[in-house]
Design an enzyme around this catalytic site. Structure first.
Site, PDB file in Angstrom:
ATOM      1  N   CYS A  47       3.785 -22.240 -38.653  1.00 15.71           N
ATOM      2  CA  CYS A  47       4.598 -22.490 -39.838  1.00 15.71           C
ATOM      3  C   CYS A  47       6.035 -22.004 -39.672  1.00 15.71           C
ATOM      4  CB  CYS A  47       3.957 -21.837 -41.064  1.00 15.71           C
ATOM      5  SG  CYS A  47       3.674 -20.066 -40.873  1.00 15.71           S
ATOM      6  N   GLU A  89       1.280 -18.893 -48.935  1.00 15.79           N
ATOM      7  CA  GLU A  89       2.083 -18.876 -47.712  1.00 15.79           C
ATOM      8  C   GLU A  89       1.995 -20.268 -47.093  1.00 15.79           C
ATOM      9  OE1 GLU A  89       4.024 -16.460 -46.884  1.00 15.79           O
ATOM     10  OE2 GLU A  89       3.302 -15.173 -48.502  1.00 15.79           O
TER      11      GLU A  89
END
Length: 483
Positions: A248, A213
């Site tokens: 993110c 991720e």
């Protein structure tokens, strides 16, 4: 005992527990998930204090973005666990008639979760929920950059879950390296692409599957036809209300038209002053930069003269508090570090184009983002955006909220990641989908056995092509075998 030996001992204990079958029963999995729910409910204040210590994160933000989401993920997994564990029945083919077919989800074994510092509670516990629900033994390696949350995990998890199957290993690069030297059945890493490549290289030595991720430069297109009052509030809270941009999925840059940019900037200024006051560095609602290294990394980005002259709002810094004010820039040169790498901080560059449709081509000229956002009322533009922009996930007319839907996968594509999780996708991430075909001893088709003849070949061809007549002949034993 040396650190490497300690890590080996941890892994061996977990493998022994998994081999003994402790983690497989639904009862064990449910008990651990209930333990996580209790931990979140009973220790919410401790969790919030740790997040405050690590990031100066406002309590409201800690609850909304970490604590509540972690609890929701645990309770959702607990509610759906039995359904997830059931074999998926699938159709059998004519060539295997009579038979039944199913897909059985089985745990991978012993898995490693390496989490990130920006959402140190949620990004640690969320993949662990999936690993537990799938019946795995798991090691959690929290980020050393968020030491208070890491220490809290090391203290709390053994109190609420089975420590013979779920362990926390604290530490920095040496401990992570020692962990990566071991053979795992899956590695789940959340962080940046540089470390992601290190994780993938280490995993390759043991042919270990990985879920990565990662981040990326998440774009947000803002059309001129939007309800600007609402759009700007959503854009601002999605950027600066997410760890002051240290997320993110926070918008990394905005694209709008040259003609609309001044109006967008003016609205952003009004909203930011309303959110954080005239002196945002003193605001209790704005997270600090995580540490001095990241503070200097970020301030270096705007000290470039080609960047600093493009600031239209903000830019104030306070090294003592490790705070940087929300900062808006317009038309920063695309060859600067601010525009080539992921910002992961409170700077929001606005890129201008002649026509809003040009924004899709601009996004596609760069690496695939983890998330992409569009603000518009135009159905045609929305359809083009969904169809033509490759991204891990996307959201129209808001920012970041797609991660709160447990029915949607969360993950990247290309440089922004490999694999996905959340909800059932977390269960699947840590499971092997085993194909199972079950036949009895009836319905013997003699045509499949040697010696092969022209007649048998015709029947087999018919079976492969789905001929019901060929199936009947095969089941009747034509052509007849000589006995």
């Amino acid at each position: 005992m040396a650190m490497a030996e300690e890590v080996v001992a941890v892994v061996e204990e977990l493998r022994a527990s998994f081999k003994a079958g402790r983690t497989r029963p639904a009862g064990w999995r449910a008990a651990q998930l209930r333990g996580l729910v209790r931990m979140i409910e009973e220790r919410e204040e401790d969790i919030s204090d740790a997040l405050r210590a690590d990031l100066a994160k406002p309590r409201m933000e800690s609850y909304l973005h970490e604590i509540s989401l972690a609890k929701a993920a645990s309770t959702f997994a607990l509610k759906e666990l039995k359904n997830w564990m059931k074999p998926d029945k699938v159709p059998a083919s004519i060539t295997t008639f009579p038979s039944s077919a199913q897909i059985v989800s089985e745990p991978l074994g012993c898995v490693l979760v390496i989490s990130a510092w920006n959402y140190p509670f949620l990004l640690s516990i969320d993949p662990v929920i999936g690993a537990i629900a799938s019946g795995n033994a798991v090691v959690l390696k929290p980020s050393e950059i968020a030491p208070a949350t890491s220490a809290l995990f090391a203290k709390l998890l053994p109190e609420y879950v089975d420590n013979s199957c779920i362990k926390v290993v604290e530490g920095g690069v040496p401990e992570t390296t020692a962990l990566l030297d071991q053979k795992w059945d899956k590695i789940f890493y959340t962080g940046n692409g540089s470390v992601g490549r290190i994780v993938m290289t280490a995993a390759a030595k043991h042919l270990t599957p990985v879920a990565l991720e990662l981040g990326g430069k998440c774009p947000a297109i803002v059309d001129s036809d939007v309800d600007l009052r609402i759009a700007v509030k959503r854009l601002a809270v999605g950027k600066w209300g997410c760890n002051n941009g240290q997320a993110c999925i926070a918008p990394d840059y905005v694209i709008t038209t040259k003609s609309f940019a001044p109006e967008l900037v003016a609205s952003l200024k009004i909203v930011l002053e309303r959110f954080y006051g005239q002196d945002p560095l003193q605001s209790e609602d704005l997270s600090r930069i995580v540490n001095s290294n990241h503070f200097h990394r970020l301030t270096n980005l705007i000290e470039d003269k080609k960047v600093s002259e493009k600031i239209v709002y903000g830019g104030q810094t306070d090294e003592k508090q490790l705070k940087i004010a929300p900062t808006v820039l317009v038309d920063v040169p695309l060859d600067t570090a601010l525009m080539t790498g992921e910002i992961f901080g409170p700077f929001l560059p606005i890129v201008t184009v002649e026509k809003i449709e040009d924004s899709i081509e601009f996004i596609n000229s760069r690496t695939k983002p983890l998330a992409a956002y569009l603000f518009t009322k135009k159905k045609k533009l929305q359809d083009e955006f969904v169809s033509n922009v490759p991204a891990g996930g996307m959201l129209v007319n808001d920012v970041a909220l797609h991660v709160a839907n447990p029915h949607l996968p969360f993950g990247g594509v290309g440089d922004s990641g490999i694999g996905s999780y959340h909800g059932k996708f977390s269960f699947d991430c840590f499971s092997h989908k085993k194909a199972v075909l079950i036949r009895g001893f009836g319905g013997e088709a003699t045509a499949r056995y040697p010696p092969y003849t022209t007649e048998k070949q015709k029947i087999l061809r018919g079976l492969i092509n789905g001929s019901f007549f060929a199936l009947i002949l095969a089941l009747l034993g034509f052509p007849r075998e000589k006995r």
